[in-house]
Design an enzyme around this catalytic site. Sequence first.
Site, PDB file in Angstrom:
ATOM      1  N   GLU A 143       0.860  -1.179   0.000  1.00 54.79           N
ATOM      2  CA  GLU A 143       0.000   0.000   0.000  1.00 54.79           C
ATOM      3  C   GLU A 143       0.902   1.237   0.000  1.00 54.79           C
ATOM      4  OE1 GLU A 143      -3.454  -2.240   2.662  1.00 54.79           O
ATOM      5  OE2 GLU A 143      -2.668  -0.297   3.329  1.00 54.79           O
ATOM      6  N   ARG A 278      11.562 -14.420  -2.954  1.00 58.24           N
ATOM      7  CA  ARG A 278      12.906 -13.849  -2.863  1.00 58.24           C
ATOM      8  C   ARG A 278      13.944 -14.712  -3.578  1.00 58.24           C
ATOM      9  NH1 ARG A 278      11.404 -11.917   3.226  1.00 58.24           N
ATOM     10  NH2 ARG A 278      10.662  -9.846   2.569  1.00 58.24           N
ATOM     11  N   ARG A 303      33.767  -5.137 -31.116  1.00 59.42           N
ATOM     12  CA  ARG A 303      34.192  -3.744 -31.100  1.00 59.42           C
ATOM     13  C   ARG A 303      35.710  -3.636 -31.226  1.00 59.42           C
ATOM     14  NH1 ARG A 303      33.210   1.569 -32.044  1.00 59.42           N
ATOM     15  NH2 ARG A 303      33.848   2.948 -30.315  1.00 59.42           N
ATOM     16  N   GLY A 374      30.509   1.129 -23.520  1.00 56.43           N
ATOM     17  CA  GLY A 374      30.767   2.524 -23.823  1.00 56.43           C
ATOM     18  C   GLY A 374      29.474   3.289 -24.047  1.00 56.43           C
ATOM     19  N   GLY A 375      29.503   4.237 -24.967  1.00 47.21           N
ATOM     20  CA  GLY A 375      28.305   5.029 -25.251  1.00 47.21           C
ATOM     21  C   GLY A 375      27.147   4.190 -25.724  1.00 47.21           C
ATOM     22  N   GLU A 397       9.999  -7.413  -3.474  1.00 47.69           N
ATOM     23  CA  GLU A 397      10.056  -8.561  -2.555  1.00 47.69           C
ATOM     24  C   GLU A 397      10.875  -8.213  -1.307  1.00 47.69           C
ATOM     25  OE1 GLU A 397       7.993 -10.160  -3.865  1.00 47.69           O
ATOM     26  OE2 GLU A 397       8.343 -10.574  -5.973  1.00 47.69           O
TER      27      GLU A 397
END
Length: 418
Positions: A143, A278, A303, A374-375, A397
Amino acid sequence: MTSTQDRPTELLEPEPPALLAPWHTPEREALQQQARRLAHDEVLPVANELDPRKGLLPESLLARLAELGYFGITVPAEHGGLGLGVFEYCMVSEELARAWMGSASILARSQGLGTTVPDAGRRADLLARSARGEWIGAIALSEPDAGSDLAGVRTRAVREGDEWVVTGRKRWCGNAEAADFIQVLVRVRDPEPGESRSRGLANLLLEKERGSFPAGLTGTPIDKVGYHGFLTWDMVFDGVRIPAGNELADPGSSGGGDGPETARAGFAEAQRFLNTARVHTAARAVGLARAALEDSIVHLQEREQFGHPIGDFQALRFAVAGMAAQVEQSRASYRQVAHLLDLAVPSEREAAMVKLEATEMAVRVTNQAMQLHGGNGYTTERQVERTGDARLTTIFEGTSEIQERIISDRLLPRSPLT
């Protein structure tokens, strides 16, 4: 977006050490491989299409999960389920979370949830529907002022004849509108002087049609930064009527709402549910971290900088080594605790420990993966962006701080003065 078709085949095969684990069986290995192929071949393409636009899990994917029996992994075989345990439930969820967090999370809305009604015949029917993926629900615990402190639930249910009338507000209820039912934690009486605040709580089963809310219930979707696939709701109950026979019983007892309060599925049952939840969250966190690791391995080979793949740089290679070690450690931990739960060993402390460590690990690993990209890691063009959902696993949880409280309270008794 990086193509998974270029990912090295060995990343989709079982880890060799897993074959030597004490809990390894050929059946579990086959189930893992089935879930892994499903995640790679069917879930991942859907996630790549829908997640960037906050799309919902399509009916076709839900039907596929139902076809494989994944909504009934822990439902007994006599009711049409797979009759397996928390171990298999978490193992499958890790594989699905590796592709799309929502596909693993939707499994928690079934597995026999919302079936412990007093009537045995009806209970059997609901279990069968759950196993078939026709009884997928939502659970309304939190709540606005009662999240970590569930004993402080204020949503009130008043008995009027053969019905409960529910008034109050619930928040963070995932899948509520799309569900077949909502399991609602309510207060049916105030605690007596000297009683724990958790007394007087009960779980009610609100049956509904998929895609709508019943009379008296309104909801507003919460706009999340991630964790897409289904909507999460803030709901207001204004005189919602629920049949008295829909008060859920504690699975450990044979009584219902008209019996002793010890038979009532209230706070204690919510805590038991959270123990499994959990460990399930730990498994999902491992899935997210594994996705970040695997996508990073591919990226470091693709890359190039300074004339060769960046995976040749020692600093980045060592970063991958540390990520892999952390993922493997958390996987072993959640499987150990899942095994304990399947043996019915009290494991509240251990469930809190693995939830704490696996989710914090996932944040570290996914953050490292974004750095390695990276970017590109800060765009929606790469799958690694979705692994940012790991941040949420440290919150739902029970936050990491709540897990630390659970663990410390069981290790270090409090002074009578505190």
